[in-house]
Structure formats: C-alpha cells, structure tokens
Design a protein around this motif. Structure first.
Motif, PDB file in Angstrom:
ATOM      1  N   VAL A  15       0.856  -1.185   0.000  1.00 41.91           N
ATOM      2  CA  VAL A  15       0.000   0.000   0.000  1.00 41.91           C
ATOM      3  C   VAL A  15       0.890   1.232   0.000  1.00 41.91           C
ATOM      4  O   VAL A  15       1.802   1.364   0.818  1.00 41.91           O
ATOM      5  CB  VAL A  15      -0.940   0.022   1.228  1.00 41.91           C
ATOM      6  CG1 VAL A  15      -1.786   1.287   1.234  1.00 41.91           C
ATOM      7  CG2 VAL A  15      -1.824  -1.220   1.239  1.00 41.91           C
ATOM      8  N   ARG A  17       0.803   5.516  -0.045  1.00 37.20           N
ATOM      9  CA  ARG A  17       0.005   6.724   0.175  1.00 37.20           C
ATOM     10  C   ARG A  17       0.750   7.909  -0.423  1.00 37.20           C
ATOM     11  O   ARG A  17       1.937   8.089  -0.165  1.00 37.20           O
ATOM     12  CB  ARG A  17      -0.237   6.950   1.654  1.00 37.20           C
ATOM     13  CG  ARG A  17      -1.078   5.853   2.267  1.00 37.20           C
ATOM     14  CD  ARG A  17      -1.636   6.254   3.619  1.00 37.20           C
ATOM     15  NE  ARG A  17      -2.487   5.206   4.155  1.00 37.20           N
ATOM     16  CZ  ARG A  17      -3.758   5.036   3.826  1.00 37.20           C
ATOM     17  NH1 ARG A  17      -4.330   5.846   2.984  1.00 37.20           N
ATOM     18  NH2 ARG A  17      -4.458   4.056   4.363  1.00 37.20           N
ATOM     19  N   HIS A  62      -1.600  -1.190  -3.999  1.00 37.75           N
ATOM     20  CA  HIS A  62      -2.780  -0.334  -3.881  1.00 37.75           C
ATOM     21  C   HIS A  62      -2.263   1.074  -3.632  1.00 37.75           C
ATOM     22  O   HIS A  62      -1.450   1.287  -2.725  1.00 37.75           O
ATOM     23  CB  HIS A  62      -3.658  -0.804  -2.721  1.00 37.75           C
ATOM     24  CG  HIS A  62      -4.922  -0.042  -2.578  1.00 37.75           C
ATOM     25  ND1 HIS A  62      -5.994  -0.220  -3.420  1.00 37.75           N
ATOM     26  CD2 HIS A  62      -5.294   0.911  -1.698  1.00 37.75           C
ATOM     27  CE1 HIS A  62      -6.971   0.599  -3.052  1.00 37.75           C
ATOM     28  NE2 HIS A  62      -6.573   1.283  -2.008  1.00 37.75           N
ATOM     29  N   VAL A  64      -3.181   5.093  -2.796  1.00 37.55           N
ATOM     30  CA  VAL A  64      -4.184   6.007  -2.261  1.00 37.55           C
ATOM     31  C   VAL A  64      -3.623   7.426  -2.378  1.00 37.55           C
ATOM     32  O   VAL A  64      -2.545   7.706  -1.865  1.00 37.55           O
ATOM     33  CB  VAL A  64      -4.502   5.705  -0.781  1.00 37.55           C
ATOM     34  CG1 VAL A  64      -5.581   6.641  -0.267  1.00 37.55           C
ATOM     35  CG2 VAL A  64      -4.917   4.256  -0.599  1.00 37.55           C
ATOM     36  N   HIS A  66      -4.177  11.379  -1.479  1.00 40.23           N
ATOM     37  CA  HIS A  66      -4.880  12.223  -0.510  1.00 40.23           C
ATOM     38  C   HIS A  66      -4.907  13.681  -0.960  1.00 40.23           C
ATOM     39  O   HIS A  66      -3.970  14.160  -1.591  1.00 40.23           O
ATOM     40  CB  HIS A  66      -4.200  12.135   0.854  1.00 40.23           C
ATOM     41  CG  HIS A  66      -4.301  10.787   1.480  1.00 40.23           C
ATOM     42  ND1 HIS A  66      -5.338  10.431   2.309  1.00 40.23           N
ATOM     43  CD2 HIS A  66      -3.505   9.694   1.376  1.00 40.23           C
ATOM     44  CE1 HIS A  66      -5.168   9.182   2.702  1.00 40.23           C
ATOM     45  NE2 HIS A  66      -4.062   8.708   2.154  1.00 40.23           N
ATOM     46  N   HIS A  71      -8.379  13.831   3.213  1.00 43.29           N
ATOM     47  CA  HIS A  71      -9.245  12.732   2.760  1.00 43.29           C
ATOM     48  C   HIS A  71      -8.684  12.091   1.485  1.00 43.29           C
ATOM     49  O   HIS A  71      -7.991  12.743   0.708  1.00 43.29           O
ATOM     50  CB  HIS A  71     -10.698  13.192   2.567  1.00 43.29           C
ATOM     51  CG  HIS A  71     -10.975  13.861   1.270  1.00 43.29           C
ATOM     52  ND1 HIS A  71     -10.741  15.193   1.053  1.00 43.29           N
ATOM     53  CD2 HIS A  71     -11.478  13.362   0.105  1.00 43.29           C
ATOM     54  CE1 HIS A  71     -11.084  15.501  -0.183  1.00 43.29           C
ATOM     55  NE2 HIS A  71     -11.522  14.416  -0.784  1.00 43.29           N
ATOM     56  N   ALA A  72      -8.966  10.815   1.322  1.00 44.83           N
ATOM     57  CA  ALA A  72      -8.519  10.088   0.133  1.00 44.83           C
ATOM     58  C   ALA A  72      -9.482  10.409  -1.007  1.00 44.83           C
ATOM     59  O   ALA A  72     -10.676  10.166  -0.897  1.00 44.83           O
ATOM     60  CB  ALA A  72      -8.491   8.598   0.404  1.00 44.83           C
ATOM     61  N   ARG A  74      -8.684   9.523  -4.357  1.00 49.24           N
ATOM     62  CA  ARG A  74      -8.562   8.537  -5.438  1.00 49.24           C
ATOM     63  C   ARG A  74      -7.790   7.331  -4.927  1.00 49.24           C
ATOM     64  O   ARG A  74      -6.798   7.474  -4.234  1.00 49.24           O
ATOM     65  CB  ARG A  74      -7.818   9.139  -6.627  1.00 49.24           C
ATOM     66  CG  ARG A  74      -7.707   8.157  -7.773  1.00 49.24           C
ATOM     67  CD  ARG A  74      -7.523   8.835  -9.091  1.00 49.24           C
ATOM     68  NE  ARG A  74      -7.592   7.814 -10.123  1.00 49.24           N
ATOM     69  CZ  ARG A  74      -6.753   7.738 -11.140  1.00 49.24           C
ATOM     70  NH1 ARG A  74      -5.812   8.628 -11.266  1.00 49.24           N
ATOM     71  NH2 ARG A  74      -6.870   6.782 -12.023  1.00 49.24           N
ATOM     72  N   GLU A  75      -8.269   6.147  -5.264  1.00 50.95           N
ATOM     73  CA  GLU A  75      -7.608   4.894  -4.901  1.00 50.95           C
ATOM     74  C   GLU A  75      -7.694   3.941  -6.077  1.00 50.95           C
ATOM     75  O   GLU A  75      -8.702   3.942  -6.791  1.00 50.95           O
ATOM     76  CB  GLU A  75      -8.298   4.215  -3.722  1.00 50.95           C
ATOM     77  CG  GLU A  75      -8.297   4.986  -2.445  1.00 50.95           C
ATOM     78  CD  GLU A  75      -8.912   4.188  -1.305  1.00 50.95           C
ATOM     79  OE1 GLU A  75      -8.566   3.001  -1.164  1.00 50.95           O
ATOM     80  OE2 GLU A  75      -9.728   4.762  -0.585  1.00 50.95           O
ATOM     81  N   TYR A  76      -6.653   3.187  -6.289  1.00 46.98           N
ATOM     82  CA  TYR A  76      -6.729   2.144  -7.313  1.00 46.98           C
ATOM     83  C   TYR A  76      -5.683   1.078  -7.065  1.00 46.98           C
ATOM     84  O   TYR A  76      -4.723   1.281  -6.330  1.00 46.98           O
ATOM     85  CB  TYR A  76      -6.617   2.729  -8.722  1.00 46.98           C
ATOM     86  CG  TYR A  76      -5.349   3.492  -9.017  1.00 46.98           C
ATOM     87  CD1 TYR A  76      -4.260   2.860  -9.605  1.00 46.98           C
ATOM     88  CD2 TYR A  76      -5.243   4.849  -8.708  1.00 46.98           C
ATOM     89  CE1 TYR A  76      -3.105   3.562  -9.883  1.00 46.98           C
ATOM     90  CE2 TYR A  76      -4.094   5.543  -8.990  1.00 46.98           C
ATOM     91  CZ  TYR A  76      -3.028   4.898  -9.580  1.00 46.98           C
ATOM     92  OH  TYR A  76      -1.889   5.586  -9.848  1.00 46.98           O
ATOM     93  N   ASP A  77      -5.916  -0.074  -7.670  1.00 49.23           N
ATOM     94  CA  ASP A  77      -5.035  -1.224  -7.524  1.00 49.23           C
ATOM     95  C   ASP A  77      -4.157  -1.400  -8.748  1.00 49.23           C
ATOM     96  O   ASP A  77      -4.588  -1.130  -9.869  1.00 49.23           O
ATOM     97  CB  ASP A  77      -5.855  -2.508  -7.325  1.00 49.23           C
ATOM     98  CG  ASP A  77      -6.615  -2.516  -6.028  1.00 49.23           C
ATOM     99  OD1 ASP A  77      -6.024  -2.134  -4.995  1.00 49.23           O
ATOM    100  OD2 ASP A  77      -7.802  -2.894  -6.026  1.00 49.23           O
TER     101      ASP A  77
END
Length: 79
Positions: A15, A17, A62, A64, A66, A71-72, A74-77
C-alpha cells in the motif's frame, strides 16, 4: 492415493500513500510505503504515483492519493 491441490499463498498488496506536504526544495508530495518508514518527496503527484508504479513492479499494490485536507480522493489497484 489422492493428491491434494497445492495451497495458493495469498500475496498481500503493498500500500502506497501519496500525500501533500510542506517539503524542502518545493517538493510538495510525499510517497509513503505503508508498514515501512520509507518516505520520498516529489515535485508533483504524477511523479510520486509514477515512482510507486516503478517500485511495485509486478507485485500487487494499492495506491491512495490524498487531498490537502487529508481525505482520500482517489484509490486504485495495480496488478
């Protein structure tokens, strides 16, 4: 004698960030790999995300991203 199928080992995704920061030399984006102490600063969010892609290579990941308020947005794998 019956042969049982080999158990599949689940690979946890790394992960990353990407967070805005007050950085040195106008580097405003921090890339942090979760569960490590590794932080790298970049000039743009695009550079930080590209670095996450490069570091992950073929390993599942993954990402993320911010916003300034934390706040997040956009997120993607990556697979």
């Amino acid at each position: 004698m019956s042969a049982e199928p080999a158990e599949q080992k689940t690979v946890k995704p790394w992960v990353y960030r990407v967070m805005p920061v007050e950085g040195e030399d106008n580097k405003k984006w921090d890339l942090h790999k979760v569960r490590t102490s590794k932080h790298t600063h970049f000039h743009t969010v695009k550079e930080a995300v590209a670095a996450a892609h490069e570091e992950a290579g073929t390993h599942p990941a993954h990402i993320v991203i911010h916003a300034l308020d934390g706040h997040a947005y956009r997120e993607y794998d990556l697979s």
